[in-house]
Scaffold this active site. Structure first.
Site, short mmCIF file in Angstrom:
data_model
loop_
_atom_site.label_atom_id
_atom_site.label_comp_id
_atom_site.label_asym_id
_atom_site.label_seq_id
_atom_site.Cartn_x
_atom_site.Cartn_y
_atom_site.Cartn_z
CG ASP A 358 71.64 -5.13 23.28
OD1 ASP A 358 72.36 -5.39 22.43
OD2 ASP A 358 71.07 -5.69 23.96
CG ASP A 473 77.36 -8.40 25.84
OD1 ASP A 473 77.66 -9.19 26.67
OD2 ASP A 473 76.26 -8.60 25.19
CD GLU A 476 81.56 -13.74 27.93
OE1 GLU A 476 81.10 -12.69 28.61
OE2 GLU A 476 81.42 -13.48 26.61
NE ARG A 555 78.63 -11.87 28.25
CZ ARG A 555 78.02 -12.22 27.03
NH1 ARG A 555 76.41 -12.29 26.84
NH2 ARG A 555 78.76 -12.71 26.00
CG ASP A 571 72.66 -12.84 27.68
OD1 ASP A 571 72.64 -11.55 28.23
OD2 ASP A 571 73.20 -13.46 26.57
CG HIS A 629 68.93 -5.41 28.67
ND1 HIS A 629 68.64 -4.70 27.56
CD2 HIS A 629 69.80 -6.39 28.63
CE1 HIS A 629 69.21 -5.37 26.52
NE2 HIS A 629 70.05 -6.37 27.28
#
Length: 897
Positions: A358, A473, A476, A555, A571, A629
């Site tokens: 990450d 990630d 959006e 995502r 998440d 994760h």
């Protein structure tokens, strides 16, 4: 007399208005004031009706003092609300073109008075309805969809046009069932407010993502609002989440007839609300673009999905290695901790394939870097993992730091040179947000230079750390501030006259200003497609860099993203509720065409427990994409970090997964080539069993494997539904005696209940430490007989990594068929991949109800078999049969009379 005449006119106007507002049921009200702060004064200013909800009691209408449903609108459209009327009709090559107009404006600014309606009869099962401004070109979604210029000869649907007020009615020819009916509410088409409604054929609705919810939306007694605008927020109910998929499926129930299905897809990427109400009906409200609606007639649910995927594109074929177990955490914090985890997993003999890192492995959270202090030696570690058959995936966020010293951060400097960053409204100045590395610029992945720039900077990092896949990630896109570092404008893009029910109340909440400029269109139009275009660029970059089949995990997604990327549900948290909600999520994303999907196993946020993590590892072993994760500051939750007993339970589930990888891989091939879902709800296979429509705590893999996890804390049994069919316990092979009802199954912490459906032959393989090591291991075949003594299955196999193995037919494709309860045939229909031994070691046949006397393999007596009389199982072992040396091979056995 004059005064009396005025009073009479006022009376009749008032009486007429009352008639137009009169309704016998709340459920037929369509909301005229969906914004907050509705009042009678504001409602009447829109020429709408204002009345308290009513409820029906003993056939008498009364005004209640306490309302049962606060979502019933007080303000609703009267029957004579001004709308469009038909002006002309023209027959075209593609179908019909209608011209409609309205003479009165509505309550929204900039009404578009003249519209064109194209009715495009694209296929026998697919109708496209396009409604757009007759005079001016408007934004349309830049998604590659089929362009059909010639009307199909025969259709499964009828289309009727009502001229005044204008409405469309689409029905199924064979039954007359309504597939689309816009007569229930007026059409409103303004520059930044488009609203239209349709009747539904039943109150059960499936799809409409991405939202955290159960599988079915049963609106028999409820109103429901769903909002669509990509947003970074941990999954909770009743808010807009990471992706946008305005596609739904609606079943049609007719007495004495098999259930049929139809679907709709609104091709629109602007911020949107979809309202469901008990009439049953659905209302689309979007703030841009055009109406571009597809109606799919099925009639099976899989037909609907196939027809949808024909429009948006089929899912990508993932690399074989990505079907294994993936391990990650935010908070390794150092390479020593990561190595300790890897060694702990290997020492405990857990099969796993992919190690991830990450953002803590980055240098100052900068994309395409690694921390050379805390993760010193990462490139060598990655190469060591790869030498042992494992793979490595790193995280990449879209925000590119714009504040590094000159000459020190190539991704930003090259991005400036290539002009690929998003800009402020009507300006050449970059729009800046704030993410992990601080102030950041955001790539515009619609820019012609973007993919090459992305490929080049990823390739330069790949030369240092040879990653195998890309985890994209925060796309959006997410920002820690609203709009930008300088705020947003006051124009109508940043402050539209209507804002859907988005989290935060504004379109710029925790993202960029909608007025930000992208190459194709303003961000106002493209915001929810940001992840789509980044996934497309990342997929192309990996193909160039590795010259192998790409693996991307994104995502944020949009309709069609499955062509480029896998997806995880974001998440989540370490709770049993989160574990449950993962099931409807993966079922929905299979409908949406993103079949390689999973959730963060054991939970990302909060501290997991040994019980929860064990249960979740068991369930996750049957996700299409399996990754464990967790978050910064939480304790380790890799399987090897738990007690010996928990490890054994997790390992048993993992070994089941790895043994089924040939089956999984074949399902991915069918998804990519034949538009078939990989995991599905029970009602997909049993549409005439009404008990299956609400089941979302079980699911079916392919058509053959029923998974019934234990999702309840502190329990040792599970209530599982077995549709009326033949079922065998996996892997024991014991036949289920009670079907067509719910059954209580033992579900201790050491067990997940899995069952195989009769009539299917499932290819399996003896697992290795990872999928590379195990690729050449012998295959096995599980044959689950139907009551009629037959079964069928198939196997697709290639090198697992080539980009073009399907196009070049460099693969093997086999079909298995059991007939007459005694003859198993292996047909090698394609046998062009020679680099891997296709050796069958064992066949296990379930439901053999008579003693087996002898076995023949390719016409020769074969002595190595066992027959279990009690469980009715035949095992043929020690075969070493090469399945592709001959086009047809047979295994036959004789039963005692």
């Amino acid at each position: 007399m004059a005064h009396l005449s005025i009073l009479l006119i006022a009376f009749f106007i008032s009486f007429s208005s009352c008639q137009q507002c009169e309704q016998t049921s709340d459920v037929d009200r369509f909301d005229c004031y969906p914004e907050n702060g509705a009042s009678e004064e504001k409602c009447l200013a829109r020429n709408c009706c204002w009345r308290q909800p009513i409820e029906k009691t003993n056939q008498t209408l009364k005004r209640p003092t306490a309302f049962r449903d606060v979502n019933v609108p007080y303000c609703y459209y009267p029957k004579d609300f001004p709308t469009y009327v038909l002006q002309s009709t023209e027959t075209t090559d593609f179908g019909q073109r209608l011209r409609i107009n309205r003479s009165q404006s509505t309550y929204m600014p900039h009404d578009i008075m003249n519209l064109t309606v194209d009715l495009i009869y694209e296929t026998a099962q697919r109708l496209r309805i396009r409604i757009y401004d007759t005079e001016y070109k408007r934004y349309e979604v830049p998604l590659e969809v089929p362009i059909v210029m010639t009307k199909v000869d025969q259709t499964d649907y009828d289309v009727k046009v009502n001229p005044t007020p204008f409405s469309l009615l689409v029905t199924r020819k064979s039954t007359g069932v309504t597939l689309f009916d816009s007569s229930v509410s007026p059409l409103i088409f303004a520059d930044q407010f488009i609203k239209f409604s349709t009747k539904l054929s039943s109150p059960l609705v499936y799809g409409l993502g991405e939202h955290r919810q159960g599988l079915v939306m049963n609106i028999t007694n409820q109103w429901k609002k769903l909002t669509f605008w990509s947003r970074d927020f941990p999954p909770v109910q009743n808010i807009n989440l990471y992706g946008v998929h305005p596609f739904h499926i609606n079943p049609e129930f007719l007495p004495g007839a098999s259930t049929q299905f139809h679907g709709q897809f609104l091709l629109n990427s602007n911020a949107m609300d979809i309202d469901l109400q008990p009439s049953p009906a659905l209302t689309y409200t979007t703030i841009g673009g055009i109406i571009d609606l597809y109606v799919f007639t099925g009639p099976t649910v899989q037909n609907v999905i196939q027809q949808y995927w024909d429009v948006i594109g089929k899912p990508m074929m993932p690399p074989h290695w990505s079907l294994g177990f993936h391990l990650c955490r935010y908070g390794y914090n150092s390479i020593d901790n990561m190595i300790a985890t890897i060694k702990r997993m290997d020492a405990a003999d857990f099969p796993y394939d992919v190690q991830w890192t990450d953002i803590d492995a980055m240098s100052s959270y900068l994309d395409f870097t690694y921390d050379e202090t805390n993760f010193r030696g990462l490139p060598d570690l990655v190469r060591t993992l790869q030498a042992g058959g494992k793979r490595y995936v790193n995280i990449i966020d879209p925000g590119i730091s714009s504040v590094q010293p000159a000459g020190t951060y190539i991704p930003y400097e090259e991005g400036l040179k290539n002009n690929v960053f998003m800009r402020k409204y009507n300006s050449n100045e970059l729009i800046l947000g704030k993410v992990w590395p601080g102030i950041t610029a955001f790539p515009d992945f619609t820019h012609p230079n973007a993919t090459d720039w992305w490929t080049n900077i990823a390739s330069a990092f790949h030369d240092i750390v040879p990653f195998d896949g890309m985890w994209i990630d925060m796309n959006e896109p997410s920002s820690f501030i609203d709009g930008s570092s300088d705020g947003c404008t006051t124009n109508n893009l940043d402050n539209p006259p209507f804002v859907p029910n988005v989290l935060g109340g504004t379109l710029g909440s925790k993202t960029l200003c909608p007025s930000a400029q992208q190459y194709l269109f303003p961000h106002y139009n493209l915001h929810s497609m940001y992840g789509y275009f980044e996934a497309k660029a990342s997929n192309a970059a990996l193909k160039t860099i590795r010259n192998k089949r790409p693996f991307v995990l994104s995502r944020s997604t949009f309709a069609g993203s499955g062509k480029f990327t896998a997806h995880w549900t974001g998440d989540n948290r370490a709770t049993f509720d989160d574990m449950y909600f993962s099931i409807p999520a993966i079922l929905n994303f299979n409908m949406f065409g993103i079949t390689h999907v999973g959730a963060d196993i054991c939970g990302f946020g909060l501290e997991t427990t040994e019980e929860l993590c064990t249960r979740w590892m068991q369930l996750g072993a049957f996700y299409p994409f399996m990754r464990n994760h967790n978050d910064l500051g939480q304790k380790d939750q890799d399987p090897a970090s738990f007690s010996y007993q928990a490890q054994q339970s997790m390992k048993q589930a993992l070994l089941m997964r790895y043994s089924l990888v040939p089956f999984w891989y074949t399902l991915h091939h069918e998804a990519a080539m034949l538009s078939r879902t990989i995991v599905q709800p029970l009602f997909f296979e049993f549409p005439d069993d009404m008990d299956t429509y609400n089941i979302d705590q079980q699911f079916i893999i392919g058509r053959a494997i029923l998974v019934s996890p234990n999702l309840k804390m502190g329990t040792t049994t599970v209530s599982a539904y077995f549709p009326s069919d033949t079922w065998y316990e996996f892997p024991t092979g014991t036949k289920v005696e009670t079907v067509g009802s719910f059954t209580t199954l033992d579900a201790p912490l050491s067990k997940i209940n899995v069952h195989v459906r009769g009539g299917f032959a499932i290819p399996m393989q003896i697992p290795g430490d990872n999928l590379i090591i195990g690729r050449d291991n012998p295959f096995t075949l599980l044959v689950a007989q139907s009551p009629w003594g037959n079964a069928s299955g198939n196997l697709f196999w290639d090198d697992g990594d080539s980009i073009d193995s399907i196009e070049t037919k460099t693969y093997n494709y086999l079909e298995f068929s059991l007939t007459n309860a005694t003859l198993l045939t292996i047909n090698a229909l394609v046998a062009n991949y020679k680099d891997s031994p296709m050796r069958l070691a064992l066949i296990k046949v379930l439901g053999v109800d008579k003693t087996v006397i002898n076995v023949n393999v390719n016409g020769k007596i074969y002595p190595n078999f066992l027959y279990n009389v009690y469980d009715q199982i035949l095992v043929i072992y020690g075969l070493d049969l090469n399945m592709i040396t001959e086009p047809v091979q047979t295994i036959q056995w004789t039963l005692a009379s």
